[in-house]
Structure formats: C-alpha cells, structure tokens
Write a protein that holds these residues in place. Structure first.
Motif, PDB file in Angstrom:
ATOM      1  N   PRO A  59     -69.776  16.792 -27.655  1.00  0.00           N
ATOM      2  CA  PRO A  59     -68.782  16.974 -28.714  1.00  0.00           C
ATOM      3  C   PRO A  59     -69.407  16.653 -30.070  1.00  0.00           C
ATOM      4  CG  PRO A  59     -68.363  14.939 -27.533  1.00  0.00           C
ATOM      5  CD  PRO A  59     -69.457  15.649 -26.794  1.00  0.00           C
ATOM      6  N   PRO A  60     -68.820  17.188 -31.120  1.00  0.00           N
ATOM      7  CA  PRO A  60     -69.406  16.917 -32.446  1.00  0.00           C
ATOM      8  C   PRO A  60     -69.223  15.451 -32.836  1.00  0.00           C
ATOM      9  CG  PRO A  60     -67.356  18.151 -32.663  1.00  0.00           C
ATOM     10  CD  PRO A  60     -67.661  18.080 -31.211  1.00  0.00           C
ATOM     11  N   LEU A  61     -70.197  14.912 -33.497  1.00  0.00           N
ATOM     12  CA  LEU A  61     -70.132  13.533 -33.952  1.00  0.00           C
ATOM     13  C   LEU A  61     -69.287  13.468 -35.215  1.00  0.00           C
ATOM     14  CD1 LEU A  61     -73.842  12.540 -33.402  1.00  0.00           C
ATOM     15  CD2 LEU A  61     -71.884  11.978 -31.966  1.00  0.00           C
ATOM     16  N   PRO A  62     -68.480  12.387 -35.354  1.00  0.00           N
ATOM     17  CA  PRO A  62     -67.697  12.291 -36.592  1.00  0.00           C
ATOM     18  C   PRO A  62     -68.621  12.049 -37.781  1.00  0.00           C
ATOM     19  CG  PRO A  62     -67.355  10.360 -35.204  1.00  0.00           C
ATOM     20  CD  PRO A  62     -68.191  11.309 -34.430  1.00  0.00           C
ATOM     21  N   THR A  63     -68.315  12.688 -38.881  1.00  0.00           N
ATOM     22  CA  THR A  63     -69.154  12.560 -40.075  1.00  0.00           C
ATOM     23  C   THR A  63     -68.780  11.340 -40.888  1.00  0.00           C
ATOM     24  OG1 THR A  63     -67.656  14.005 -41.286  1.00  0.00           O
ATOM     25  CG2 THR A  63     -69.569  15.024 -40.211  1.00  0.00           C
ATOM     26  N   GLN A  64     -67.568  10.846 -40.733  1.00  0.00           N
ATOM     27  CA  GLN A  64     -67.122   9.661 -41.462  1.00  0.00           C
ATOM     28  C   GLN A  64     -66.509   8.685 -40.470  1.00  0.00           C
ATOM     29  OE1 GLN A  64     -64.452  10.722 -44.581  1.00  0.00           O
ATOM     30  NE2 GLN A  64     -65.812  12.239 -45.467  1.00  0.00           N
ATOM     31  N   ASP A  65     -66.483   7.428 -40.843  1.00  0.00           N
ATOM     32  CA  ASP A  65     -65.843   6.421 -40.018  1.00  0.00           C
ATOM     33  C   ASP A  65     -64.332   6.524 -40.238  1.00  0.00           C
ATOM     34  OD1 ASP A  65     -65.334   4.378 -38.364  1.00  0.00           O
ATOM     35  OD2 ASP A  65     -66.201   2.804 -39.627  1.00  0.00           O
ATOM     36  N   LEU A  66     -63.582   6.909 -39.187  1.00  0.00           N
ATOM     37  CA  LEU A  66     -62.159   7.191 -39.339  1.00  0.00           C
ATOM     38  C   LEU A  66     -61.339   5.938 -39.592  1.00  0.00           C
ATOM     39  CD1 LEU A  66     -61.697   9.875 -36.542  1.00  0.00           C
ATOM     40  CD2 LEU A  66     -61.980  10.242 -38.981  1.00  0.00           C
ATOM     41  N   HIS A  99     -58.996   5.818 -42.968  1.00  0.00           N
ATOM     42  CA  HIS A  99     -57.535   5.640 -42.940  1.00  0.00           C
ATOM     43  C   HIS A  99     -57.110   4.191 -43.182  1.00  0.00           C
ATOM     44  CE1 HIS A  99     -56.902   9.755 -41.698  1.00  0.00           C
ATOM     45  NE2 HIS A  99     -57.809   9.606 -40.741  1.00  0.00           N
ATOM     46  N   GLU A 100     -58.073   3.312 -43.439  1.00  0.00           N
ATOM     47  CA  GLU A 100     -57.833   1.903 -43.688  1.00  0.00           C
ATOM     48  C   GLU A 100     -57.018   1.265 -42.571  1.00  0.00           C
ATOM     49  OE1 GLU A 100     -56.271   1.319 -47.590  1.00  0.00           O
ATOM     50  OE2 GLU A 100     -57.952   2.330 -48.524  1.00  0.00           O
ATOM     51  N   VAL A 101     -57.456   1.446 -41.345  1.00  0.00           N
ATOM     52  CA  VAL A 101     -56.816   0.866 -40.181  1.00  0.00           C
ATOM     53  C   VAL A 101     -57.785  -0.152 -39.618  1.00  0.00           C
ATOM     54  CG1 VAL A 101     -55.914   1.324 -37.880  1.00  0.00           C
ATOM     55  CG2 VAL A 101     -55.553   2.973 -39.709  1.00  0.00           C
ATOM     56  N   PHE A 102     -57.376  -1.429 -39.620  1.00  0.00           N
ATOM     57  CA  PHE A 102     -58.232  -2.489 -39.140  1.00  0.00           C
ATOM     58  C   PHE A 102     -57.493  -3.275 -38.050  1.00  0.00           C
ATOM     59  CE2 PHE A 102     -59.202  -1.787 -43.642  1.00  0.00           C
ATOM     60  CZ  PHE A 102     -60.499  -1.340 -43.526  1.00  0.00           C
TER      61      PHE A 102
END
Length: 136
Positions: free
Chosen positions: A120-127, A131-134
């Motif tokens: 599968p394609p690798l995400p280009t950004q840290d999601l 989305h500022e979800v911690f």
C-alpha cells in the motif's frame, strides 16, 4: 417481529390452500320446517318419522313433512400451472426472485484474492499531527 409474522401467516396460508382444494358437502334434514340434523361430508340423519309411520302402518304419501337439502361446493382440481401460461413480465420476475432467493443460501467462497504484489502507499504526512489528535 419478522419471525412472529411468519409463524402466523404460514399456517394461515397452508389452511387456506387446504380448505380451497377440498370439496365441501353440507346436508340438512328438515322436519316440519325445522332443522333436525346438519352433516358435513356425509348424509344427514333422519328424524325417525319414516320409521314411526311405517311402524304404525301408514304411508308417507300424503304427509310430506320431511325434506332433505344438500349444498355442495366443489374445490379446485387444477393447481398445476404451466410456465407457458405466464406472461413475459411474470416469467422475468419469478426468474429474478428465484435467483436472488437461492443466492441467500450459497456459501461464500473463502478464496479471497489479496493483492500481495504491491504494497500500500506510504502516508506522506503524519496524520496524527496533521489532525492534531494526541493520545494521552
């Protein structure tokens, strides 16, 4: 709710088919205009007036006080339908209905083809940061 309706409707329809295919015969014995006996599927019993008159030695020729009435309702004999008797729309509907109903009982195949040749394609950004979800 669906099972309850099915349990009520199925015996009702079975009894409807059974009662519509049986020939019904009802016989009544009348004596002096009054109903003395009613019988389903067989002859009604007499009131005994004929035997009493015969015992007394008289004939019933002049005194016609007893009468028998019968009613017969014929049931359906031809319950077999031909495929050729149906019009084209009914044939298409019955074919589609039977096919979709029979597919409910088919076991799905376990041969699921997975695409293992290509990752599968690798995400280009840290999601999470995007989305500022911690998680704390």
């Amino acid at each position: 709710m669906k099972n309850l309706v099915r349990k009520i409707v199925a015996p009702f329809l079975a009894m409807l088919v059974l009662l519509s295919t049986i020939s019904w015969s009802v016989e009544k014995h009348l004596c002096m205009g009054r109903v003395m006996d009613v019988a389903f599927f067989h002859d009604a019993d007499s009131c005994g007036m004929e035997e009493a008159m015969a015992f007394m030695g008289e004939t019933m020729g002049d005194m016609d006080c007893c009468d028998d009435e019968s009613f017969t309702m014929e049931g359906q004999d031809n319950l077999k339908f031909s495929w050729d008797e149906l019009d084209l729309d009914s044939q298409v509907f019955l074919t589609a209905f039977a096919q979709s109903y029979l597919e409910l009982f088919l076991v799905p195949s376990k041969d699921v083809v997975k695409n293992t040749d290509y990752p599968p394609p690798l995400p280009t950004q840290d999601l999470y940061i995007l989305h500022e979800v911690f998680l704390i």
